[in-house]
Design a protein around this motif. Sequence first.
Motif, PDB file in Angstrom:
ATOM      1  N   GLY A  88      13.119   1.048   2.642  1.00  0.00           N
ATOM      2  CA  GLY A  88      12.336   0.509   1.534  1.00  0.00           C
ATOM      3  C   GLY A  88      11.436   1.493   0.816  1.00  0.00           C
ATOM      4  O   GLY A  88      10.657   1.089  -0.050  1.00  0.00           O
ATOM      5  N   ALA A  89      11.538   2.777   1.143  1.00  0.00           N
ATOM      6  CA  ALA A  89      10.683   3.769   0.476  1.00  0.00           C
ATOM      7  C   ALA A  89      11.027   3.838  -1.009  1.00  0.00           C
ATOM      8  O   ALA A  89      12.176   4.039  -1.378  1.00  0.00           O
ATOM      9  N   GLU A  90      10.009   3.651  -1.838  1.00  0.00           N
ATOM     10  CA  GLU A  90      10.192   3.721  -3.282  1.00  0.00           C
ATOM     11  C   GLU A  90       9.983   5.145  -3.788  1.00  0.00           C
ATOM     12  O   GLU A  90      10.523   5.527  -4.820  1.00  0.00           O
ATOM     13  N   LYS A  91       9.166   5.915  -3.078  1.00  0.00           N
ATOM     14  CA  LYS A  91       8.913   7.313  -3.437  1.00  0.00           C
ATOM     15  C   LYS A  91       8.996   8.121  -2.150  1.00  0.00           C
ATOM     16  O   LYS A  91       8.416   7.747  -1.141  1.00  0.00           O
ATOM     17  N   VAL A  92       9.751   9.229  -2.206  1.00  0.00           N
ATOM     18  CA  VAL A  92       9.915  10.071  -1.023  1.00  0.00           C
ATOM     19  C   VAL A  92       9.474  11.494  -1.360  1.00  0.00           C
ATOM     20  O   VAL A  92       9.940  12.088  -2.319  1.00  0.00           O
ATOM     21  N   PHE A  93       8.566  12.007  -0.545  1.00  0.00           N
ATOM     22  CA  PHE A  93       8.128  13.396  -0.656  1.00  0.00           C
ATOM     23  C   PHE A  93       8.914  14.176   0.386  1.00  0.00           C
ATOM     24  O   PHE A  93       9.041  13.744   1.532  1.00  0.00           O
TER      25      PHE A  93
END
Length: 181
Positions: A26-31
């Motif tokens: 469910g990660a919407e933004k990944v660094f």
Amino acid sequence: MIIGYARVSSVGQDHTTQIERLHAAGAEKVFQEKQSGLDRDRPELARALEFAREGDVLIITKLDRLARSAAHLHEIVELLDRKGVGFKVLDDASLDTTTRTGKLVFGILASIAEFETALRKERQMEGIARAKAEGRTGGRPKTVDEDQIRALKVDGMSVPEIVKTTGISRAAVYRALQQQE
């Protein structure tokens, strides 16, 4: 918002699997970054921590992707907690600060890390005290015979000749000669 963080240690490694798992969770933004975990200066981790807002959750696939020690982990989770950000580890369901049990586990981990640090410091201080009692001080043992260098200089040798004769660096020769003054 669910925020992901993926890291691999070297340029030759690939973090595609981590990124896919973070998105699936469910990660919407990944660094993401390719940098040693021993390096505390990780720009993408710093950006992820700065980006996170109250109510967000930071997720990682494995604990070693985030921190190399319990103390470092505690430091990061404490920062997230102050910001009101949850934390989850996909490969270890017990490490989830969004639940009461997860918070308890982190509290226990933090206590253990603090205890380990105190023990390590205590052992270090005991070692230093023992060394002082035996007349040893910190640092490497001397490998330069300063008296020999001074004697060679008194006998008329130049610094380059002393360096060539003894195999000692110019800096060490000058240091020995300065201590004589």
